[in-house]
Write a protein that holds these residues in place. Structure first.
Motif, mmCIF file in Angstrom:
data_model
loop_
_atom_site.group_PDB
_atom_site.id
_atom_site.type_symbol
_atom_site.label_atom_id
_atom_site.label_comp_id
_atom_site.label_asym_id
_atom_site.label_seq_id
_atom_site.Cartn_x
_atom_site.Cartn_y
_atom_site.Cartn_z
ATOM 1 N N GLY A 123 4.351 6.796 -0.374
ATOM 2 C CA GLY A 123 4.791 6.508 0.989
ATOM 3 C C GLY A 123 3.924 5.440 1.635
ATOM 4 N N LYS A 124 4.034 5.301 2.940
ATOM 5 C CA LYS A 124 3.368 4.218 3.665
ATOM 6 C C LYS A 124 1.866 4.468 3.792
ATOM 7 C CE LYS A 124 7.489 3.387 6.507
ATOM 8 N NZ LYS A 124 8.039 3.412 7.889
ATOM 9 N N ALA A 125 1.089 3.431 3.465
ATOM 10 C CA ALA A 125 -0.363 3.415 3.673
ATOM 11 C C ALA A 125 -1.093 4.489 2.869
ATOM 12 C CB ALA A 125 -0.703 3.527 5.152
ATOM 13 N N VAL A 126 -1.055 4.343 1.553
ATOM 14 C CA VAL A 126 -1.843 5.200 0.667
ATOM 15 C C VAL A 126 -3.280 4.680 0.703
ATOM 16 C CG1 VAL A 126 -2.157 6.041 -1.683
ATOM 17 C CG2 VAL A 126 0.151 5.641 -0.803
ATOM 18 N N LEU A 127 -4.186 5.431 1.356
ATOM 19 C CA LEU A 127 -5.523 4.900 1.628
ATOM 20 C C LEU A 127 -6.600 5.359 0.663
ATOM 21 C CD1 LEU A 127 -6.022 4.890 5.498
ATOM 22 C CD2 LEU A 127 -5.318 3.046 3.989
ATOM 23 N N HIS A 128 -6.542 6.582 0.205
ATOM 24 C CA HIS A 128 -7.687 7.115 -0.524
ATOM 25 C C HIS A 128 -7.207 8.104 -1.572
ATOM 26 C CE1 HIS A 128 -12.064 7.820 -0.742
ATOM 27 N NE2 HIS A 128 -11.739 9.052 -1.085
ATOM 28 N N ASN A 185 0.798 -1.228 0.000
ATOM 29 C CA ASN A 185 0.000 0.000 0.000
ATOM 30 C C ASN A 185 0.832 1.280 0.000
ATOM 31 O OD1 ASN A 185 0.957 -0.179 2.594
ATOM 32 N ND2 ASN A 185 -1.042 -0.159 3.580
ATOM 33 N N ASP A 186 2.044 1.218 -0.509
ATOM 34 C CA ASP A 186 2.870 2.424 -0.662
ATOM 35 C C ASP A 186 2.893 2.921 -2.102
ATOM 36 O OD1 ASP A 186 4.315 0.353 -1.804
ATOM 37 O OD2 ASP A 186 6.262 1.043 -1.038
ATOM 38 N N THR A 187 2.042 2.335 -2.963
ATOM 39 C CA THR A 187 2.179 2.513 -4.408
ATOM 40 C C THR A 187 0.881 2.965 -5.051
ATOM 41 O OG1 THR A 187 3.871 0.771 -4.472
ATOM 42 C CG2 THR A 187 2.784 1.295 -6.555
ATOM 43 N N LEU A 188 1.018 3.789 -6.102
ATOM 44 C CA LEU A 188 -0.067 4.110 -7.024
ATOM 45 C C LEU A 188 0.364 3.703 -8.425
ATOM 46 C CD1 LEU A 188 -1.082 7.734 -5.924
ATOM 47 C CD2 LEU A 188 -2.393 5.657 -5.526
ATOM 48 N N GLN A 189 -0.543 3.114 -9.190
ATOM 49 C CA GLN A 189 -0.265 2.812 -10.589
ATOM 50 C C GLN A 189 -1.328 3.462 -11.467
ATOM 51 O OE1 GLN A 189 0.091 -1.569 -10.638
ATOM 52 N NE2 GLN A 189 2.300 -1.320 -10.890
ATOM 53 N N ILE A 190 -0.893 3.916 -12.657
ATOM 54 C CA ILE A 190 -1.794 4.586 -13.590
ATOM 55 C C ILE A 190 -1.901 3.745 -14.849
ATOM 56 C CG2 ILE A 190 -2.215 6.648 -14.974
ATOM 57 C CD1 ILE A 190 -0.007 7.001 -11.964
ATOM 58 N N ILE A 191 -3.151 3.439 -15.253
ATOM 59 C CA ILE A 191 -3.426 2.594 -16.416
ATOM 60 C C ILE A 191 -3.977 3.455 -17.550
ATOM 61 C CG2 ILE A 191 -4.842 0.682 -17.296
ATOM 62 C CD1 ILE A 191 -4.921 -0.374 -14.390
ATOM 63 N N ASP A 192 -3.444 3.266 -18.750
ATOM 64 C CA ASP A 192 -3.964 3.929 -19.935
ATOM 65 C C ASP A 192 -5.221 3.175 -20.389
ATOM 66 O OD1 ASP A 192 -4.131 4.021 -23.076
ATOM 67 O OD2 ASP A 192 -2.984 5.791 -22.511
#
Length: 407
Positions: free
Chosen positions: A349-354, A329-336
């Motif tokens: 960073g740590k604990a990306v919640l919303h 949960n430290d990551t964001l991914q973007i999809i085309d």
């Protein structure tokens, strides 16, 4: 000459008393209105949930700043928010059964009641006059007057021959002054028609599947869809044709070649629609499912970093942003959305919640609970443009929203 002028001036009568009083009262009124109402509009405001401290922060998106902290909202560990029609007031649904009405302009609590022992979200009616809350304890739905928070209706979620009460989940507002919700223990969907608030009519749909755990309504307000914790697949009700009953869709939803532990159930209101496709977090899988919304059949799967929680489309539908459950949960991914490929990966960073898009989609706000902050990203360059302090932040809710996402 000067003496004559002085004599003439002193002989003028004083202004009438009522005129002085009128001018004085007008000045006071203008002063009050400018300090309270004319200081700003509400269209760029929002709230950040600080779950550990039972507080919220008021934000504004024009300059990306924090305006005030409001305390005393109780247990916000699974809080959600809806806004009044004019966006002046926010209704915060606490996990401990507290319903709090916040004045966004005066930045203070306007009203508050303890309406149950354990609640799990709510909704506001189409006309903005009713606020409904779904409750675990006691199981059911309570509906309140949006202005005064006085009780309008109490709908116990009773089922079976013994009259047991079920936990209620997936409460949403439905066109036509209605609310739809699901019963976890009973395996049922109910639609409550509040066209006449004094005599609500309830339509019940039984045997929809085992343990509906969350639900959503599609952006056009037509389909109400519940996820099933106890079995694979989903249950869908066509609100245009309720006489046809509940239909089962996506029979493989929840299945996989190798079952993984489910660290956190994905929120169904974290589904997103771009064009004629829905992008859906897979349960217990490191995948995002692609669904054709004209047939409600799966057409593809996208491999991602972890178990998805929220899958959100930028307002123009050009790309989709995904966050993940522990331990990824430290990551964001973007999809085309054209190629269905991952085009960018971020590590906030740590604990990306919303996540929450600004209304026009040029920026995205995300809470980083593990590092006590909220980050703002440019959605074209994917660069972080602002960092703001917040105490264990979770949900972010704008008054004007690009997507209706629960927490």
């Amino acid at each position: 000459m000067k003496s004559a002028m002085k004599t003439t001036l002193f002989k003028r009568p004083p202004p009438p008393f009522f005129l002085v009083l009128y001018l004085f009262s007008t000045l006071i009124s203008l002063s009050l209105s400018s300090s309270v109402y004319a200081q700003r509009g509400t269209g760029d405001l929002g709230l950040i949930i600080e779950r550990k401290t039972g507080s919220v922060q008021v934000l504004e998106t024009s300059n990306n700043t924090l305006l005030a902290r409001i305390k005393g909202l109780g247990d916000l560990s699974h809080a959600s928010i809806v806004y009044s029609r004019d966006e002046r007031f926010a209704y915060v649904f606490g996990r401990d059964g507290q319903l709090t009405k916040i004045d966004m302009l005066e930045q203070k609590i306007a009203a508050q009641i303890k309406q149950s022992g354990n609640s799990i979200g709510g909704a506001i009616s189409q006309d903005g006059r009713l606020v409904a809350v779904s409750n675990y304890v006691p199981g059911g739905v309570k509906v309140f007057d949006a202005d005064t928070l006085t009780l309008v209706a109490d709908i116990p979620a009773t089922y079976g021959s013994n009259g047991k009460r079920s936990k209620v989940v997936g409460l949403v507002d439905v066109p036509g002054q209605k609310f739809a919700f699901s019963l976890w223990d009973a395996g049922e969907m109910w639609v409550a028609d509040f066209s006449n608030p004094k005599k609500p009519k309830i339509q019940k749909f039984k045997n929809i599947g085992k343990n509906p755990y969350d639900a959503l309504i599609t952006p056009d307000g037509r389909y109400y869809i519940a996820g099933l914790f106890g079995e694979d697949g989903m249950a869908m009700l066509d609100l245009w044709h309720t006489e046809k009953g509940v239909k089962r869709i996506l029979p493989n939803y929840g299945k996989g070649e190798k079952k993984l532990p489910v660290y956190k159930m994905p929120h169904l209101e974290g589904w997103t629609v771009a064009g004629n496709r829905a992008f859906v977090p897979a349960v217990g899988r490191h995948e995002v499912l692609v669904i054709d919304t004209t047939t409600w059949k799966e057409t593809g799967r996208i491999k991602v970093h972890g178990q998805p929680i929220f899958v959100m489309a930028r307002p123009d539908g050009r790309n989709v942003w995904v966050n993940f459950a522990h331990p990824n949960n430290d990551t964001l991914q973007i999809i085309d959305t054209e190629t269905l490929k991952i085009i960018k990966e971020l590590k906030p960073g740590k604990a990306v919640l919303h996540m929450e898009f600004e209304p026009r989609g040029e920026e995205l706000w995300t809470s980083v609970r593990g590092e006590d902050r909220v980050d703002v990203y440019n959605t074209s360059t994917f660069e972080r443009v602002k960092t703001l302090p917040a105490t264990k932040p979770s949900g972010i809710f704008f008054t004007v929203r690009a997507h209706k996402v629960g927490l």
